[in-house]
Design an enzyme around this catalytic site. Structure first.
Site, PDB file in Angstrom:
ATOM      1  N   PHE A  66      -8.786  58.817  10.455  1.00  0.00           N
ATOM      2  CA  PHE A  66      -8.866  60.289  10.445  1.00  0.00           C
ATOM      3  C   PHE A  66      -7.865  60.928   9.497  1.00  0.00           C
ATOM      4  O   PHE A  66      -7.693  62.144   9.508  1.00  0.00           O
ATOM      5  CB  PHE A  66      -8.656  60.830  11.861  1.00  0.00           C
ATOM      6  CG  PHE A  66      -9.757  60.431  12.813  1.00  0.00           C
ATOM      7  CD1 PHE A  66     -10.928  61.184  12.910  1.00  0.00           C
ATOM      8  CD2 PHE A  66      -9.649  59.289  13.596  1.00  0.00           C
ATOM      9  CE1 PHE A  66     -11.947  60.809  13.771  1.00  0.00           C
ATOM     10  CE2 PHE A  66     -10.665  58.903  14.458  1.00  0.00           C
ATOM     11  CZ  PHE A  66     -11.828  59.666  14.542  1.00  0.00           C
ATOM     12  N   THR A 105     -15.735  54.638   7.188  1.00  0.00           N
ATOM     13  CA  THR A 105     -16.632  55.460   8.010  1.00  0.00           C
ATOM     14  C   THR A 105     -18.041  54.896   7.857  1.00  0.00           C
ATOM     15  O   THR A 105     -18.589  54.909   6.750  1.00  0.00           O
ATOM     16  CB  THR A 105     -16.576  56.926   7.521  1.00  0.00           C
ATOM     17  OG1 THR A 105     -15.217  57.354   7.550  1.00  0.00           O
ATOM     18  CG2 THR A 105     -17.426  57.838   8.379  1.00  0.00           C
ATOM     19  N   ASN A 137     -15.912  64.916  11.954  1.00  0.00           N
ATOM     20  CA  ASN A 137     -15.977  65.535  10.623  1.00  0.00           C
ATOM     21  C   ASN A 137     -17.053  66.612  10.561  1.00  0.00           C
ATOM     22  O   ASN A 137     -16.857  67.665   9.945  1.00  0.00           O
ATOM     23  CB  ASN A 137     -16.239  64.468   9.549  1.00  0.00           C
ATOM     24  CG  ASN A 137     -14.929  63.876   9.036  1.00  0.00           C
ATOM     25  OD1 ASN A 137     -13.859  64.251   9.506  1.00  0.00           O
ATOM     26  ND2 ASN A 137     -15.004  62.973   8.089  1.00  0.00           N
ATOM     27  N   CYS A 153     -15.277  63.172   2.024  1.00  0.00           N
ATOM     28  CA  CYS A 153     -15.683  62.927   3.420  1.00  0.00           C
ATOM     29  C   CYS A 153     -16.674  63.951   3.987  1.00  0.00           C
ATOM     30  O   CYS A 153     -17.783  63.573   4.362  1.00  0.00           O
ATOM     31  CB  CYS A 153     -14.445  62.853   4.300  1.00  0.00           C
ATOM     32  SG  CYS A 153     -13.462  61.375   3.968  1.00  0.00           S
TER      33      CYS A 153
HETATM   34  N1  LIG Z   1     -10.471  59.461   1.554  1.00  0.00           N
HETATM   35  C1  LIG Z   1     -10.288  59.963   2.760  1.00  0.00           C
HETATM   36  O1  LIG Z   1      -9.640  60.998   2.938  1.00  0.00           O
HETATM   37  C2  LIG Z   1     -10.871  59.264   3.970  1.00  0.00           C
HETATM   38  C3  LIG Z   1     -10.419  59.630   5.255  1.00  0.00           C
HETATM   39  C4  LIG Z   1     -10.948  58.963   6.354  1.00  0.00           C
HETATM   40  C5  LIG Z   1     -11.917  57.990   6.180  1.00  0.00           C
HETATM   41  N2  LIG Z   1     -12.359  57.688   4.923  1.00  0.00           N
HETATM   42  C6  LIG Z   1     -13.357  56.624   4.782  1.00  0.00           C
HETATM   43  O2  LIG Z   1     -12.668  55.435   4.363  1.00  0.00           O
HETATM   44  C7  LIG Z   1     -13.481  54.661   3.480  1.00  0.00           C
HETATM   45  C8  LIG Z   1     -12.755  54.430   2.179  1.00  0.00           C
HETATM   46  O3  LIG Z   1     -12.563  55.674   1.547  1.00  0.00           O
HETATM   47  P1  LIG Z   1     -11.561  55.855   0.324  1.00  0.00           P
HETATM   48  O4  LIG Z   1     -11.475  57.314   0.041  1.00  0.00           O
HETATM   49  O5  LIG Z   1     -10.313  55.086   0.585  1.00  0.00           O
HETATM   50  O6  LIG Z   1     -12.394  55.130  -0.824  1.00  0.00           O
HETATM   51  P2  LIG Z   1     -11.903  54.695  -2.290  1.00  0.00           P
HETATM   52  O7  LIG Z   1     -13.074  54.777  -3.145  1.00  0.00           O
HETATM   53  O8  LIG Z   1     -10.659  55.464  -2.641  1.00  0.00           O
HETATM   54  O9  LIG Z   1     -11.454  53.168  -2.106  1.00  0.00           O
HETATM   55  C9  LIG Z   1     -12.319  52.127  -1.844  1.00  0.00           C
HETATM   56  C10 LIG Z   1     -11.778  50.878  -2.519  1.00  0.00           C
HETATM   57  O10 LIG Z   1     -12.527  49.749  -2.103  1.00  0.00           O
HETATM   58  C11 LIG Z   1     -12.620  48.852  -3.201  1.00  0.00           C
HETATM   59  N3  LIG Z   1     -13.703  47.917  -2.947  1.00  0.00           N
HETATM   60  C12 LIG Z   1     -15.039  48.156  -2.926  1.00  0.00           C
HETATM   61  N4  LIG Z   1     -15.708  47.032  -2.603  1.00  0.00           N
HETATM   62  C13 LIG Z   1     -14.781  46.070  -2.397  1.00  0.00           C
HETATM   63  C14 LIG Z   1     -14.849  44.705  -2.009  1.00  0.00           C
HETATM   64  N5  LIG Z   1     -16.015  44.111  -1.743  1.00  0.00           N
HETATM   65  N6  LIG Z   1     -13.706  44.015  -1.890  1.00  0.00           N
HETATM   66  C15 LIG Z   1     -12.514  44.596  -2.143  1.00  0.00           C
HETATM   67  N7  LIG Z   1     -12.387  45.890  -2.498  1.00  0.00           N
HETATM   68  C16 LIG Z   1     -13.507  46.619  -2.626  1.00  0.00           C
HETATM   69  C17 LIG Z   1     -12.818  49.756  -4.395  1.00  0.00           C
HETATM   70  O11 LIG Z   1     -12.473  49.108  -5.602  1.00  0.00           O
HETATM   71  C18 LIG Z   1     -11.866  50.912  -4.063  1.00  0.00           C
HETATM   72  O12 LIG Z   1     -10.582  50.721  -4.611  1.00  0.00           O
HETATM   73  C19 LIG Z   1     -14.795  55.441   3.353  1.00  0.00           C
HETATM   74  O13 LIG Z   1     -15.698  54.960   4.307  1.00  0.00           O
HETATM   75  C20 LIG Z   1     -14.388  56.870   3.704  1.00  0.00           C
HETATM   76  O14 LIG Z   1     -15.462  57.620   4.213  1.00  0.00           O
HETATM   77  C21 LIG Z   1     -11.849  58.290   3.814  1.00  0.00           C
END
Ligand SMILES: NC(=O)c1ccc[n+]([C@@H]2O[C@H](COP(=O)([O-])OP(=O)(O)OC[C@H]3O[C@@H](n4cnc5c(N)ncnc54)[C@H](O)[C@@H]3O)[C@@H](O)[C@H]2O)c1
Length: 434
Positions: free
Chosen positions: A152, A122, A211, A263
């Site tokens: 989503f 996001t 959201n 989120c």
């Molecule tokens: N969690 C949710 O329910 C959800 C739902 C929709 C959208 N999102 C969006 O998706 C994105 C990710 O969210 P998430 O909850 O999966 O985050 P998270 O923190 O669970 O996972 C992110 C991962 O990225 C890795 N990372 C960071 N920098 C990196 C790099 N340069 N190279 C490789 N790996 C790297 C981290 O080690 C981590 O494992 C965010 O933008 C969030 O807003 C999340």
């Protein structure tokens, strides 16, 4: 189709696994070597229902693998999804896009053939352009397009949400990436899932707008619940009466202790920040953030009222710590603020959560006792607080609870139970707006 997913967190791991499930060859890359070691050993670093089996099947069938370094998988990829975190920037209140920017910088040298780079994270409006510039600066021979494909899915039902989404949003600024993304998602669109294409900026904003709208609905019903508490109306009836209006709909009309998770809080803050950057107004979303903060305070007030006005030497048993059931995610969980306040005011806290205790131990005060068995939190408790509506808390043995507790007060912050049912069991009941 060869796909690389950068970031193997809640979104990257689920998306990568689901892309493998629908036939692509997928490599998930994460710089967290511990996470990748676990995944390579067949362990899942997060709790998400059904994910373990799906990962195991796709690994066994050769469609899914994991790497902790950038390399070959990126050179071979037709599409690279960026699914790294985009947390709030502590100094500006906006979004820290440095993880996305680093991912773009790191992948650029490996691009060989034409590749579509897709922001699944996001991200603020204009990030697709920003990622394009970063890749171009790092590798001016690269042949690529950047697209936006916001995710989503909801933690706890992530696999179903990914496989049967209400819609897929594809943000592209020319037709070449559009065709490729349509091909990737064809197994889902063939089942009737709508795929909508638009420009990348609109796709980026669609995610925040969605959201923020959902957070608004929750903040609204929470205010109605407070009004019910003050006036004697019952919010369950009000929500039912509102929700049957098809223009409103019944979902997201359940009052609770306030929105949390990784989120809604961060995305509402980001939307206000994006509006400021564009000299536009976001008064409704600003109010939603404030209303959510007030809701947390109201919850502490409610528990204080239930405990007779002060917390000194009160034993409080807490069932549920995560911001919602079926996840181990504690990020911005209402429990963090509420328990912090109770503890600071002198309460002794015992807590249980089916999946969230490991993360909670990092975020909550050290003095809290964690219980492996849920009924242990009731032992000598003056007040039992139901914080998260895990299924396991929906059919509690209140006869046993009465024997275990020192007091007789139940504070139900999710309106799981009917007041009459709990009062018949000899307890005092405090719900939210009912
Ligand atoms: N969690 C949710 O329910 C959800 C739902 C929709 C959208 N999102 C969006 O998706 C994105 C990710 O969210 P998430 O909850 O999966 O985050 P998270 O923190 O669970 O996972 C992110 C991962 O990225 C890795 N990372 C960071 N920098 C990196 C790099 N340069 N190279 C490789 N790996 C790297 C981290 O080690 C981590 O494992 C965010 O933008 C969030 O807003 C999340």
């Amino acid at each position: 189709m060869n796909i690389a997913v950068i970031g193997a967190g809640y979104v990257g791991l689920v998306s990568g696994t689901c892309f493998a499930e629908i036939g692509a060859k997928v490599t998930c890359i994460d710089t967290d070597t511990g996470k990748i070691q676990m995944l390579k050993a067949g362990e899942i670093p997060i709790f998400e229902p059904r994910l373990e089996l799906m990962v195991a099947r796709n690994v066994a069938e050769g469609r899914l693998k994991f790497e902790s370094t950038f390399g070959d998988a990126l050179s071979k990829a037709d599409v690279i999804f960026i699914a790294v975190g985009t947390p709030t920037d502590g100094s500006t209140g906006g979004i820290n896009t440095s993880y996305v920017e680093n991912a773009a910088r790191s992948l650029a040298p490996f691009l060989e053939n034409y590749t579509v780079i897709v922001n699944k994270s996001t991200v603020p409006v204009g990030t697709a352009d920003q990622v394009s510039k970063i890749i171009f600066v790092a590798n001016d021979n690269a042949n690529f397009d950047v697209a936006s494909n916001p995710e989503f899915l909801r933690e706890g039902s992530a696999i179903d949400d990914f496989m049967k989404p209400d819609r897929i949003i594809v943000g592209v600024d020319n037709s070449r990436p559009e065709e490729i993304l349509k091909q990737i998602y064809q197994p889902l669109t063939d089942q009737g899932v709508p795929l909508i294409t638009m420009d990348s900026k609109s796709a980026e904003l669609t995610k925040y707008a969605s959201n923020a709208f959902l957070a608004t609905k929750v903040a609204f019903i929470n205010e109605m619940a407070a009004l019910c508490d003050a006036s004697g109306a019952n919010v369950k009836s009000v929500a039912k009466g509102m929700g049957l209006d098809k223009r409103i709909g019944p979902r997201f009309l359940s009052p609770g202790p306030g929105v949390g998770g990784s989120c809604f809080p961060k995305d509402t803050r980001a939307l206000v920040n994006i509006a400021q950057d564009n000299n536009a107004e976001a008064r409704i979303v600003t109010s939603v953030i404030e209303a959510n903060r007030r809701q947390l305070e109201r919850m502490v007030k409610k528990i204080r009222l239930a405990s007779g006005g002060n917390f000194q030497d009160k034993n409080i048993g807490i069932m549920g710590l995560t911001f919602k059931p079926n996840t181990d995610d504690m990020r911005e969980s209402p429990a963090i603020y509420i328990i912090g306040e109770l503890e600071q005011a002198g309460a002794q806290i015992k807590a249980h959560d089916p999946e969230g205790m490991a993360q909670a131990k990092i975020l909550l005060p050290n003095s809290i006792s964690y219980c492996d068995a849920m009924y242990e939190v009731c032992d000598q408790a003056d007040i039992l607080v139901l914080m998260t509506e895990w299924d396991t808390y929906k059919n509690l043995d209140f006869e046993l609870i009465q024997k275990l507790m020192r007091g007789q007060t139940v504070v139900d912050l999710r309106n799981i139970y009917e007041r009459n049912y709990i009062e018949r069991g000899g307890f005092q009941y405090y719900g939210i707006g009912c």
